[in-house]
Design a protein around this motif. Structure first.
Motif, short mmCIF file in Angstrom:
data_model
loop_
_atom_site.label_atom_id
_atom_site.label_comp_id
_atom_site.label_asym_id
_atom_site.label_seq_id
_atom_site.Cartn_x
_atom_site.Cartn_y
_atom_site.Cartn_z
N MET A 1 34.70 65.41 27.36
CA MET A 1 33.60 66.34 28.72
C MET A 1 34.33 66.54 29.40
SD MET A 1 30.57 62.57 27.91
CE MET A 1 32.65 61.72 26.99
N GLY A 2 35.26 67.01 29.92
CA GLY A 2 36.19 67.42 30.86
C GLY A 2 35.74 65.97 31.97
N THR A 3 36.29 64.82 31.94
CA THR A 3 35.86 63.91 32.48
C THR A 3 37.20 63.12 32.37
OG1 THR A 3 35.03 62.60 34.64
CG2 THR A 3 33.82 63.11 31.86
N VAL A 4 37.87 62.08 32.98
CA VAL A 4 37.92 60.53 32.46
C VAL A 4 37.64 59.64 32.35
CG1 VAL A 4 39.80 58.79 33.22
CG2 VAL A 4 40.25 61.11 34.15
N VAL A 5 37.89 59.17 31.22
CA VAL A 5 36.96 57.49 30.99
C VAL A 5 37.85 56.37 31.03
CG1 VAL A 5 35.28 55.86 29.58
CG2 VAL A 5 35.26 58.57 30.02
N SER A 6 37.50 55.24 31.70
CA SER A 6 38.15 53.96 32.58
C SER A 6 37.56 52.38 31.33
CB SER A 6 39.50 53.54 33.55
OG SER A 6 37.76 53.31 34.21
N PHE A 7 38.60 51.87 31.12
CA PHE A 7 38.08 50.55 30.77
C PHE A 7 38.38 49.43 31.83
CE2 PHE A 7 38.06 54.05 27.16
CZ PHE A 7 36.83 53.65 26.76
N ASP A 8 37.77 48.49 31.87
CA ASP A 8 38.22 46.89 32.05
C ASP A 8 37.42 46.42 31.65
OD1 ASP A 8 38.64 45.43 33.95
OD2 ASP A 8 37.90 45.74 35.49
N VAL A 9 38.24 45.42 30.19
CA VAL A 9 37.37 44.52 29.27
C VAL A 9 38.57 43.07 29.74
CG1 VAL A 9 37.61 43.85 27.51
CG2 VAL A 9 37.97 46.06 28.08
N ARG A 10 37.34 42.19 29.84
CA ARG A 10 38.04 40.87 29.98
C ARG A 10 37.49 39.94 29.07
NH1 ARG A 10 38.42 40.19 36.24
NH2 ARG A 10 38.74 43.13 36.69
N GLY A 11 38.04 38.99 29.41
CA GLY A 11 38.02 37.97 27.35
C GLY A 11 38.21 38.27 26.52
N GLY A 12 37.46 37.52 25.23
CA GLY A 12 37.31 38.01 24.19
C GLY A 12 38.85 37.31 23.35
N GLU A 13 39.61 38.05 22.77
CA GLU A 13 40.68 37.69 21.51
C GLU A 13 41.10 38.92 21.56
OE1 GLU A 13 43.60 38.07 18.12
OE2 GLU A 13 41.23 38.49 18.13
N ALA A 14 42.29 38.73 21.54
CA ALA A 14 43.18 39.89 21.59
C ALA A 14 43.33 41.01 20.80
CB ALA A 14 45.03 39.70 22.31
N ALA A 15 43.56 40.98 19.84
CA ALA A 15 44.07 42.18 18.65
C ALA A 15 41.94 43.04 18.68
CB ALA A 15 43.92 41.00 17.31
N ALA A 16 41.54 41.89 18.43
CA ALA A 16 39.96 42.17 18.66
C ALA A 16 39.37 43.35 19.44
CB ALA A 16 38.67 41.23 17.96
N VAL A 17 40.32 42.94 20.70
CA VAL A 17 39.72 43.20 21.97
C VAL A 17 40.32 45.35 21.56
CG1 VAL A 17 39.83 43.94 23.98
CG2 VAL A 17 39.54 41.66 23.58
N GLN A 18 41.43 44.67 21.38
CA GLN A 18 42.40 46.92 21.02
C GLN A 18 42.09 47.18 19.58
OE1 GLN A 18 45.23 47.38 22.92
NE2 GLN A 18 45.26 49.01 21.50
N THR A 19 41.38 46.19 18.65
CA THR A 19 41.19 47.03 18.04
C THR A 19 38.92 47.94 18.38
OG1 THR A 19 41.43 45.54 15.84
CG2 THR A 19 39.51 47.55 15.16
N ALA A 20 38.67 46.87 18.85
CA ALA A 20 36.97 48.01 19.74
C ALA A 20 37.07 48.85 20.53
CB ALA A 20 36.10 46.39 19.97
N LEU A 21 38.67 48.69 21.35
CA LEU A 21 38.76 49.39 22.27
C LEU A 21 39.81 50.98 21.60
CD1 LEU A 21 39.33 50.32 24.95
CD2 LEU A 21 40.97 49.77 25.14
N GLU A 22 40.42 50.70 20.51
CA GLU A 22 40.26 52.12 19.91
C GLU A 22 39.18 53.00 19.09
OE1 GLU A 22 43.48 50.45 17.49
OE2 GLU A 22 44.75 50.30 18.95
N GLU A 23 38.27 51.73 18.59
CA GLU A 23 37.28 52.22 18.16
C GLU A 23 36.31 53.29 18.92
OE1 GLU A 23 37.04 49.05 14.50
OE2 GLU A 23 36.01 48.80 16.35
#
Length: 245
Positions: A1-23
């Motif tokens: 989309m010609g722009t930058v997308v950034s994520f700030d994620v708090r809490g959660g189980e590390a492996a689950a968060v990493q998977t969800a972030l990649e998805e």
């Protein structure tokens, strides 16, 4: 989309968060591939050339076009998917995709997430105990300064979207003329629960101009807004003060 997308994620189980972030990131790339009006072989480009029907596109295309039709109806045509005679859902799809990415992360069990897509932000949950998300709104007339700070205190979900000329120059089209919108505004920031709508409402409001836009934005439920004119006049909806801090 010609722009930058950034994520700030708090809490959660590390492996689950990493998977969800990649998805979530993968989903954004798919959205770009499907909806980009700059890519000749995207489904939206092919739809515009009538090489595909909506039914032949991914289901998300029909979903987004239905949302666009609703935005056009609620804005009395000031939001439009037509540009140069072809379909162009650009004014809504970025907000929709960023909101969807944020919700995907929340479903992974995090306590809070902020997803920023080119300055348009979807906030869900909280960043910490008794700490609300806060979003600075850039001052379009004073680079490097803030015009306001929006707080999500007391809200489980909040979105902030801005349309204007400060970052990208003149790029918003008046759907009535098909030419660049000529208004007294330099920026419109919309605050509401969902970025899908905040993105669309900010675009439509900018095209309207300050007087008509303010009355229209006041009529929408759960919507607040900050409007800044080229003459450095600040106008806002009646309930915006409750969202500042």
């Amino acid at each position: 989309m010609g722009t930058v997308v950034s994520f700030d994620v708090r809490g959660g189980e590390a492996a689950a968060v990493q998977t969800a972030l990649e998805e979530a990131i993968a989903q954004l790339h798919v959205v770009d591939a499907v909806f980009s009006t700059y890519k000749e072989n995207s489904q939206v480009s092919r739809l515009g050339r009538e090489e595909l029907t909506v039914e032949q596109c991914d289901p998300e295309v029909a979903e987004v076009l239905e949302l666009c039709a609703e935005a056009e109806r609620l804005s009395d045509g000031w939001f439009s998917t037509k540009y140069g005679g072809v379909v162009d859902p650009t004014g809504l799809v970025k907000g929709w995709s960023v909101e969807r990415a944020a919700r995907h992360l929340m479903a992974a069990g995090v306590s809070g997430v902020s997803v920023n897509g080119g300055g348009d932000v979807q906030l869900l949950g909280t960043p910490g105990p008794e700490r609300p998300w806060r979003v600075g709104v850039s001052d379009p007339l004073r680079p490097g300064s803030l015009a306001a700070v929006v707080s999500a205190a007391g809200a489980d979900e909040l979105a902030v979207a801005t349309s204007g000329t400060a970052e990208r120059g003149v790029h918003i089209v008046d759907p009535g003329t098909g030419r660049s919108a000529v208004t007294d505004l330099v920026a419109v920031t919309v605050v509401c629960p969902r970025l899908t709508w905040a993105d669309a409402w900010a675009t439509a409001a900018f095209a309207m101009g300050s007087r008509q836009a303010l009355d229209w934005l006041e009529s929408l439920p759960d919507v607040e807004a900050l409007l800044i004119t080229a003459g450095d006049e600040v106008r806002c909806t009646g309930g915006l003060a409750h969202r500042l801090g």
